[in-house]
Structures are given as structure tokens and as C-alpha cells.
Motif scaffolding. Sequence first.
Motif, PDB file in Angstrom:
ATOM      1  N   THR A 186      21.326   2.252  -3.865  1.00 47.30           N
ATOM      2  CA  THR A 186      22.373   2.018  -4.705  1.00 47.30           C
ATOM      3  C   THR A 186      22.425   0.528  -5.092  1.00 47.30           C
ATOM      4  O   THR A 186      22.991  -0.029  -6.311  1.00 47.30           O
ATOM      5  CB  THR A 186      23.712   1.945  -3.605  1.00 47.30           C
ATOM      6  N   PHE A 187      21.914  -0.169  -4.324  1.00 48.97           N
ATOM      7  CA  PHE A 187      21.744  -1.790  -4.614  1.00 48.97           C
ATOM      8  C   PHE A 187      20.776  -2.365  -5.391  1.00 48.97           C
ATOM      9  O   PHE A 187      19.613  -2.018  -5.067  1.00 48.97           O
ATOM     10  CB  PHE A 187      22.191  -2.556  -3.262  1.00 48.97           C
ATOM     11  N   PRO A 212       7.155   8.943   5.876  1.00 49.42           N
ATOM     12  CA  PRO A 212       7.946   9.571   6.771  1.00 49.42           C
ATOM     13  C   PRO A 212       9.260   9.916   6.354  1.00 49.42           C
ATOM     14  O   PRO A 212       9.913  10.619   6.503  1.00 49.42           O
ATOM     15  CB  PRO A 212       7.711   8.651   7.959  1.00 49.42           C
ATOM     16  N   ILE A 213       9.719   8.834   5.604  1.00 49.63           N
ATOM     17  CA  ILE A 213      11.339   9.059   5.289  1.00 49.63           C
ATOM     18  C   ILE A 213      11.206  10.200   4.135  1.00 49.63           C
ATOM     19  O   ILE A 213      12.364  11.075   4.242  1.00 49.63           O
ATOM     20  CB  ILE A 213      11.754   7.635   4.480  1.00 49.63           C
ATOM     21  N   GLY A 214      10.493  10.435   3.174  1.00 45.58           N
ATOM     22  CA  GLY A 214      10.300  11.358   2.202  1.00 45.58           C
ATOM     23  C   GLY A 214      10.095  12.600   2.926  1.00 45.58           C
ATOM     24  O   GLY A 214      10.866  13.593   2.669  1.00 45.58           O
ATOM     25  N   LEU A 215       9.182  12.821   4.122  1.00 48.41           N
ATOM     26  CA  LEU A 215       9.266  13.681   4.777  1.00 48.41           C
ATOM     27  C   LEU A 215      10.597  14.360   5.468  1.00 48.41           C
ATOM     28  O   LEU A 215      10.905  15.501   5.717  1.00 48.41           O
ATOM     29  CB  LEU A 215       8.182  13.865   5.773  1.00 48.41           C
ATOM     30  N   TYR A 252      17.331  14.970   8.579  1.00 45.28           N
ATOM     31  CA  TYR A 252      17.430  14.853   7.007  1.00 45.28           C
ATOM     32  C   TYR A 252      18.646  13.971   6.609  1.00 45.28           C
ATOM     33  O   TYR A 252      18.423  13.368   5.640  1.00 45.28           O
ATOM     34  CB  TYR A 252      17.722  16.227   6.722  1.00 45.28           C
ATOM     35  N   LEU A 253      19.827  14.157   7.277  1.00 47.36           N
ATOM     36  CA  LEU A 253      20.671  13.249   7.024  1.00 47.36           C
ATOM     37  C   LEU A 253      20.455  11.907   7.288  1.00 47.36           C
ATOM     38  O   LEU A 253      20.857  11.138   6.079  1.00 47.36           O
ATOM     39  CB  LEU A 253      22.028  13.611   7.884  1.00 47.36           C
ATOM     40  N   VAL A 254      19.900  11.510   8.187  1.00 48.09           N
ATOM     41  CA  VAL A 254      19.429   9.938   8.379  1.00 48.09           C
ATOM     42  C   VAL A 254      18.574   9.571   7.346  1.00 48.09           C
ATOM     43  O   VAL A 254      18.729   8.365   6.726  1.00 48.09           O
ATOM     44  CB  VAL A 254      19.084   9.781   9.744  1.00 48.09           C
ATOM     45  N   CYS A 255      17.600  10.307   6.909  1.00 50.58           N
ATOM     46  CA  CYS A 255      16.850   9.986   5.861  1.00 50.58           C
ATOM     47  C   CYS A 255      17.487   9.602   4.570  1.00 50.58           C
ATOM     48  O   CYS A 255      17.177   8.773   3.918  1.00 50.58           O
ATOM     49  CB  CYS A 255      15.498  10.872   5.847  1.00 50.58           C
ATOM     50  N   ARG A 256      18.182  10.753   4.229  1.00 44.22           N
ATOM     51  CA  ARG A 256      18.963  10.608   2.796  1.00 44.22           C
ATOM     52  C   ARG A 256      19.822   9.421   2.846  1.00 44.22           C
ATOM     53  O   ARG A 256      20.100   8.981   1.752  1.00 44.22           O
ATOM     54  CB  ARG A 256      19.896  11.886   2.861  1.00 44.22           C
ATOM     55  N   ALA A 257      20.686   9.179   4.027  1.00 44.94           N
ATOM     56  CA  ALA A 257      21.677   7.929   3.959  1.00 44.94           C
ATOM     57  C   ALA A 257      20.783   6.455   3.616  1.00 44.94           C
ATOM     58  O   ALA A 257      21.044   5.780   2.872  1.00 44.94           O
ATOM     59  CB  ALA A 257      22.077   7.843   5.390  1.00 44.94           C
TER      60      ALA A 257
END
Lengths: 265, 271, 287
Positions: free
Chosen positions: A122-123, A95-98, A110-115
Motif C-alpha cells: 500500500t505504501f 516463505p511469505i509467498g508460500l 494465509y491471512l497473516v502472510c496476506r496482511a
Amino acid sequence: MAAAGRRWRAPPLIANPWLRWAIAIGAVIYLALALMSLEVKWSRVCEGLDRGWTFVVAFAQPNFISRSEEIVEGIVESLTMTVVATVFGILISIPIGLGAARNIAPVPVYLVCRAIIAVSRTFQEVIVAILFVKMFGFGPLAGAVTLAFATIGFMGKLLAEDIEDIDPAQAEAIRATGASWPQLVNYGIQPQVMPRLLGLSLYRFDINFRESAVIGIVGAGGIGATLNTAFDRYEFDTAAAILITIIAIVMATEYGSSLLRRRLQ
Amino acid sequence: MPVTIGDGRREWQLRDRRGQIGLWLMWLVGTAITVAAIEQISGETIWAFVWDAPEQAADLLTRMVPPRWSYLDKIWSPLWDTINIATLGTLLAIVLGTPLGFLAARNTTPSVALVRPLALLIIVSSRSINSLIWALLLVAILGPGVLAGIFAIALRSIGFVGKLLYEAIEEIDLSQVEAIDATGASPAQTLAYGIVPQIMPAFAGISVYRWDINIRESTVVGLVGAGGIGLQLQSSISTLAWPQVTVIFIAIFVTVVASEWLSARIRHAII
Amino acid sequence: MLLIEGLTKQYKTGDRALRGVDLTVPQGQVAALIGPSGAGKSTLLRCVNRLVEPTAGKIALDGVEITGLGRRALRRARRQMGMIFQEYALVERLTVMENVLSGRLGYVGFWRSFFRRFPAPAIDEAFRLLDRVGLAEFVDKRADALSGGQRQRVGIARALIQDPAILLIDEPTASLDPKTSRQIMRLIRELCAERRLPAIINLHDVGLAISFAERIIGLRQGVIVFDGPPERLTPAVLTEIYGEEDWSALIRAASEDGEAEGAGETAAAAGQRQTGFQGSDARARLT
């Protein structure tokens, strides 16, 4: 005909001479500074070479016996962590990728999933593991959650990029039949991204196993703890046995996944 | 055949019976393995700690803010070390991994029977062992410090560079190599004119990509004593100095994002 | 019947693709839309089923106004509009049957479609259509294993299984060789005649338009500059649509050809009514 004696030289990689020289000089200065800031205690290194040799010798005669119970336990724990983390990580990453694919998701989603993906990527796993160990206590649960979290970022990003690269005509044709959004995903998108998604899942399984051998160092379960102890006690023969086991399993899973991938194509 | 003709009507199913059963079996086995793994893990989990997790997280959060910004002064030097570990480690890996790639590629190796398996074994070993484990080993051998970190990163990256490079070499267009060969070029010249230009973009891409990954990796090798910002992280955590940990996390975040941006730009410029 | 009034489309980039198009396509009419690249042909077609959102104007199909429908109602309206694409736009990795059945997606619920359990009548109809377009033996082939002409036949079957009230056809022959192009156009025309379906066909190829359409609409820079039967398509008109060029030879060849087509089709249609079998060339194409 061109006049004789004309000179020709291969054109440089960077056309702008100022930029070219700036980059070259900058690189040299950086290298000099970096090498100068290296503090090497040569006496310690020489002393270490002996120990290095012991390790090489130990590697030639790995000791699987004296700590066999810990090794088996650690490997099994690593494998269970890998399975659970891969399965749940992929389930959540779909779902996150979608949501992170610009061509099918609305902008806020889109913005939420990209974040989410950015934070997860990063970590380094070990840092995440430290936090989860603090939250969930020592043991494989913290490790599994860590690996699942890392899987989400990895798979989510690659899946989203894949979806953004699909042939839009196929998806448009499905939309034109009056299909709903889930049907569009199932018929117009899934067939196009499925082969790569499967390949990536198997690849991520490999990575998760390799990582599971590390996060044990900070207490998140798996073979890493055993390995850490072996190094601390300078039991190089046991450490060698563990490393050989890890290499063998990675080779086996890589071979298995390449077979599976070929069958699924 | 998925199409069956029964009482004069054709029926259609996506899979025939065997395919159907196979698919269900696959799901069954997969689910069983997953459930068994979950059982195993939950058996080893102290659930009281887990139920406590939200409180722990909240507690951690209150202790982590506000960040102790004055600590920044103390992390510039380890941050510099971290970047050096990544960069020098990557350079070393490129220097060692490139010949390895050529030795492992089927079409450039001097001997398919002897040299290639050896090169592949080195590549697999290097790739299977995480840089943190390499660091663990090297700290035991060389003693703690940046040098161990550089070698740990390099040893892990050799396999990465070697693998991607030999895959790129095996995919080159042979007719170009043939054409150079046909001019009477020596093997070294064939390499330089027929093969190297073809793999140059892949090579540059691989190097930058690995550098980007190594920045991330070098933030943690300090946890086992191999230099860089991980050392500070380790000591801050062990002294429970959470406001410092926050500062370190922010520093890592900024460094990683910056390196990702830089590597994306370089890759763009190359391709 | 399709009714378009004052249709205007302005893209975010500022391009005005359509400037107040008025158009009526009655039952059973095959209309070809011609015009240079960028004239707005594709946009016009996609505005009808709102794959492209119109900026202004009104579109109504059989009295139902398409513009202004909510999402759910739009999906219901879309299943009444069969669309055939240039480059086929089949889902390459699905089988022929799945591609055809995907035309029924608007009629079945998600889980039914997910498990590929389509209602028996839909499957019967799919088999019938595959027979009709001459692909009965390719049911379980994957779409990417077919040739261009075969793929477009699957595309046609997918559009028809929607049981549409109109066909929207976008450059159906753009990537086909001349012979296959003609076969596909003939098939489309026959199917429209059988089902009394109206159709709008975007065509690059003026010759094909003259031979196979009963009405030609010329579009230039988002405005209709010609609307009439193929006979009235004079060199002057083509010059107005496309620009200066010697058109006379093209028109002569195409209209002779069109007369032959017309005669042939009447005969074929007569034959069909007698035998009940659809088109003798369906079999021939299999070879």
C-alpha cells in the motif's frame, strides 16, 4: 431472407443504457471539476519554460566532471542497496509467498502472510523510507531496508498467485508418493514456478535500482540525494549527467536480465 | 552425460561435472557480491542509531497515537488533488503513450530503422526515471503545484503504457490482420478492424493498472512540492506533528485500498 | 489385500460422491472400476490414499487401517500405494529420472531429496524400471519433451519405484490413442502379474476393462451396482450402470479380444520365466 431496410448498429460496450449514460455523464462532470480545480499560474509557467529550455540544453551537454566523485559514490551506494535489498527481500518473500498461497497454506498462516503483503504494497517506497530513516538514521541501511520491505510485498504477491495457478495434478502426484510438505514444495511446486520466479527477481532488481534513486531524496542513501542537491542548486548539467547515468544502468540491467532469462528458460 | 557407467553400475546425478561446477561458481560469485554490498552498507551505518531503532520506533508509535482526527477537514482538498493528479496524469499518459506504442511495435511502426529506436529510447527514458524525480525536475521548471504533479505522473507513465502496449501489439494474431487487408481495407481501416480489437482488452487493462499504481505514486509527489497529500505529509513531518501524520497515513491507506478494489472490478468487467 | 467397509464421502458442497461402498481386493487381482462420469470412481480411488478425506467408513491395506492415521503415519502408508494418474501428472519441468525418483520421496529425508542424492539402490531400481517400461534412453530428457505414451510409462515407473503393496490407477488411458492405450494397459497388467500386485483401475473405456481386467466393479451414483468377472457383464448390467444403449456389439468385440489377450499373456509370462527378460514388446516400443 430478412426484410430490406433493416437497421443495424454496432452494439454498445455497456448494454444497460442507464449505466452507460451515468458513466459517461459522471466522467464528463468529474473531468470538468478536476480541470476547474487546477490552479495554474500561467506567468510562472511561462517563466518556467525558459528554465525548461535551459534544462534541455543542459541535457545536451551533461556535466559528469564537476561532481564526479559524488556521482560515483551515489551510484555505487545505490547499487549496493539494490543488491542487498533484492537478495534479502527475495529470501524473505519466498516463505511469505508460500504462506500466502491458498492451495498449500493453512488459513491462519494465509491471512497473516496476506496482511503483510497488503501493508507492504500500500505504501509508496518513499513513505516507508521516511519511517525507516527516522528509525535507523540517515544512510543506505534505511534505504536497503525500505527496498527489501517493498520487495517482500511485490514478490510475495506474485509468487503466491503463481503457486495458486500451478497444475494441481502434478502436486497431487507428489503428495500421493508419501512426500512430506517440504518435499512437496521442492518437487511438486518449485519446478513449476521457478522460471517465473527467476524472471521476477531480475525484474525486481531493476525496479529496486530505479527506486534507490528516489529514496535518497528523503535521506535513505543512494544517488537520489546527489540528484536532489543538483536540482536545488539549479545545476541542471549535473542533474542531466546523473539522469543519463541512471538511464544507462537501467538499460544495461534490463538487457542483462533479458539475456539471463532467455538462458534460464 | 549425467549417467556414468562405473564398475558395471550406472550412476546418476542431476548435473554433470561441468554443470555442477558452474552452479557452485554462480552461487559463490553471488554470495561474494552480496557480502561485499553488506560490508559497504554497514561501513556507512552509524550502528548506535540502529541499536536505538526499537526505542525510536516505540517512541514514534506513542507520539503517533491517538490520531488527530480533526485534521481530516484539512486533507479532503489535498486528497482530491491527489486523485486528480493520478487520473489526469494517467489520461495524459494514455493520450501520448498510445501513439508511441504503435510507433515502437515492430509490426506497426512506419520505419524499423529510424522511428522504432527513437520510440524505444523515449520509452526507456520515461520508464527509468521515477515519477518523484520527474516531479523534482518539473517543480524546478513549472513551479510547485498540482500541474507539475500531473506532468510528472504522465511523463513516468508514458513509457509504461508505451512498453506494455507495443508488447501487446507485437503479439497479435497476424492472420486476422491479413484477412482485413485482403478485403481491400486502407491502412487506417486495417488498424481499426484488424489490430485495435485485438489489443483492446490489453489496452484497457494497462490503463486501469497504471491508474492504480499512479494513485500510490501521487501520494508522494507532494513531498517535493508537486501537489497532493504529500505536501501535507511533508509539512506535518517537518513540524513533528505525528498525530497528523497518522491521519494522513490512514487516509492514504484507505484511498489506495479503494483504488485497488475499483481497478480490480473494472478489469474484471472488461475481461 | 485392500479392505473397504462402508466408505462414504460427502463433499462440502453437499454432493454425496460415495454412499457406503464395501469392497475387498485380494493379492494380485486387477480390478477395473467402471461407471459414468460423476459416479464417484475418482473419489473412491483418492479416498484409499486419502488425497480425499473420507467422511465415514473404514479402509485397511494389509491389515493397517488407513483411516484415522496421523499425518506422519499417513505418509508412510501412502508410499505403499502407487498411484498412476490420468494426464500422467508428471512434474513437467523435471527430468524423467527425477520424476521416477520422486516416487522414493516418502523413503528419504528432505535434504537428500533436495540435493537429488538418492541412495544407490533407489537409483539402480529406477534404471531397472526405466529399462522395463522401455525408456532407458530418455533418462535425462525433461518430462515435457515426451509423448503421451512415454509420459504414462514414466508415471508407471514412478508408482512402481515406491515398492507399493497396491496400485491405484486413475484413467490411465484417458488422453492416449487407442493403440497406446492398449499397450499401456497390457504393461500394467503384466507388471501386476510379475509382482503379484493388486490394482484398482478407473476406466472410461468399457472395452478396455473387459479385455484387461479380471474383475469389474460397476459404480453408479456412489453405490456398487455390479461386481464380478468380465464374462458376467451383460447388456442388462451395463444398462443398469450407464443407462439405455445397445451394448451387445461392444461386449462381443471386447470379450473376443480379451480371450486373445489372456492367451497372449500366458505365453509372454512363460517366456519371461525362461529368459528372465521382461516382455519382448518393451524393446519394440522404443522405435
